[in-house]
Design a protein around this motif. Structure first.
Motif, PDB file in Angstrom:
ATOM      1  N   SER A  41       0.856  -1.169   0.000  1.00  0.00           N
ATOM      2  CA  SER A  41       0.000   0.000   0.000  1.00  0.00           C
ATOM      3  C   SER A  41       0.902   1.232   0.000  1.00  0.00           C
ATOM      4  O   SER A  41       1.945   1.250   0.643  1.00  0.00           O
ATOM      5  CB  SER A  41      -0.868  -0.017   1.260  1.00  0.00           C
ATOM      6  OG  SER A  41      -1.561   1.196   1.386  1.00  0.00           O
ATOM      7  N   SER A  43       1.453   4.891   1.193  1.00  0.00           N
ATOM      8  CA  SER A  43       0.976   5.792   2.239  1.00  0.00           C
ATOM      9  C   SER A  43       1.077   7.246   1.792  1.00  0.00           C
ATOM     10  O   SER A  43       1.892   7.594   0.939  1.00  0.00           O
ATOM     11  CB  SER A  43       1.810   5.620   3.513  1.00  0.00           C
ATOM     12  OG  SER A  43       1.652   4.333   4.039  1.00  0.00           O
ATOM     13  N   THR A  89      -2.781   5.797   5.519  1.00  0.00           N
ATOM     14  CA  THR A  89      -3.096   4.903   4.410  1.00  0.00           C
ATOM     15  C   THR A  89      -4.377   5.368   3.724  1.00  0.00           C
ATOM     16  O   THR A  89      -5.456   5.294   4.321  1.00  0.00           O
ATOM     17  CB  THR A  89      -3.292   3.456   4.914  1.00  0.00           C
ATOM     18  OG1 THR A  89      -2.110   3.039   5.605  1.00  0.00           O
ATOM     19  CG2 THR A  89      -3.585   2.510   3.766  1.00  0.00           C
ATOM     20  N   LEU A  94      -6.389   1.204  -1.536  1.00  0.00           N
ATOM     21  CA  LEU A  94      -6.289  -0.072  -0.827  1.00  0.00           C
ATOM     22  C   LEU A  94      -7.505  -0.950  -1.144  1.00  0.00           C
ATOM     23  O   LEU A  94      -7.356  -2.119  -1.493  1.00  0.00           O
ATOM     24  CB  LEU A  94      -6.197   0.162   0.683  1.00  0.00           C
ATOM     25  CG  LEU A  94      -6.254  -1.112   1.519  1.00  0.00           C
ATOM     26  CD1 LEU A  94      -4.859  -1.479   1.998  1.00  0.00           C
ATOM     27  CD2 LEU A  94      -7.177  -0.954   2.690  1.00  0.00           C
ATOM     28  N   LEU A 106       0.396  -3.370   4.405  1.00  0.00           N
ATOM     29  CA  LEU A 106       0.500  -2.036   4.972  1.00  0.00           C
ATOM     30  C   LEU A 106       1.733  -2.028   5.868  1.00  0.00           C
ATOM     31  O   LEU A 106       1.767  -2.724   6.883  1.00  0.00           O
ATOM     32  CB  LEU A 106      -0.724  -1.693   5.823  1.00  0.00           C
ATOM     33  CG  LEU A 106      -1.974  -1.211   5.113  1.00  0.00           C
ATOM     34  CD1 LEU A 106      -2.550  -2.277   4.213  1.00  0.00           C
ATOM     35  CD2 LEU A 106      -3.005  -0.746   6.120  1.00  0.00           C
TER      36      LEU A 106
END
Length: 194
Positions: A41, A43, A89, A94, A106
């Protein structure tokens, strides 16, 4: 019935946490390069890009004002302040990856991992530990990115984070890179088929 049982093409959320300098990034880069169904993921952060970092690939680099708007509008799955910057996040990318059947990692801080337990209770959580505090300090210093004050802050925070390792589904000591990578692959396989 979990979300994965309801839709077999839905991916898994896997949270990886550990102190700064423990080697999470190194392990994850190697792991993701070997597994096309596994992705990191991306950020959002308020910190400035480091040399070589690309917006949208390493992080979404945003202003503090934009980050606060994202919080207010519920656009973040989790967020936390670390080393005087904010990290979070973004929820939409996602969820898109999960619905495509991707397993999404993550790589987040302890506070964010705790938030994910509430928002995604099916997420599996892994804590990466250093072999020792002395080795952790050596790794942080070898990166050459932090002042003495920043190193001291990172080490103090690491003590707090390590004390929370038992909260996680799995703990992995990153001593030998090759062995740790094999152990992490095994843990990820367990996460995919709980």
């Amino acid at each position: 019935m979990t979300s994965n049982e309801a839709n077999p093409t839905t991916g898994q959320v896997i949270v990886i946490t550990g102190p700064s300098g423990v080697g999470k990034g190194t392990l994850l880069r190697q792991l993701c390069s070997q597994d096309e169904n596994l992705c990191l993921s991306v950020s959002a952060t308020t910190r400035a890009p480091r040399p070589g970092e690309i917006d949208g690939q390493h992080y979404y680099f945003v202003t503090l004002e934009k980050f606060r708007t994202m919080i207010a509008q519920g656009e973040l799955l989790e967020w936390a302040e670390f080393a005087q910057h904010y990290y979070g996040t973004p929820r939409a990318p996602l969820e898109m990856l999960i619905h495509q059947g991707k397993d999404v990692i993550l790589e987040i801080e302890l506070e964010g991992a705790r938030q994910v337990r509430t928002t995604y209770p099916d997420a599996r959580q892994i804590f990466i530990l250093p072999p020792s505090m002395a080795e952790l300090e050596r790794r942080i210093r070898d990166r050459g990115q932090d002042s003495e004050a920043a190193i001291a802050r990172r080490l103090a925070r690491a003590q707090t984070e390590i004390a929370a390792a038992a909260e996680f589904d799995y703990q992995l000591v990153n001593d030998d890179l090759h062995q740790s990578l094999q152990e992490l692959e095994s843990i990820i396989a367990q996460c995919r088929h709980p």
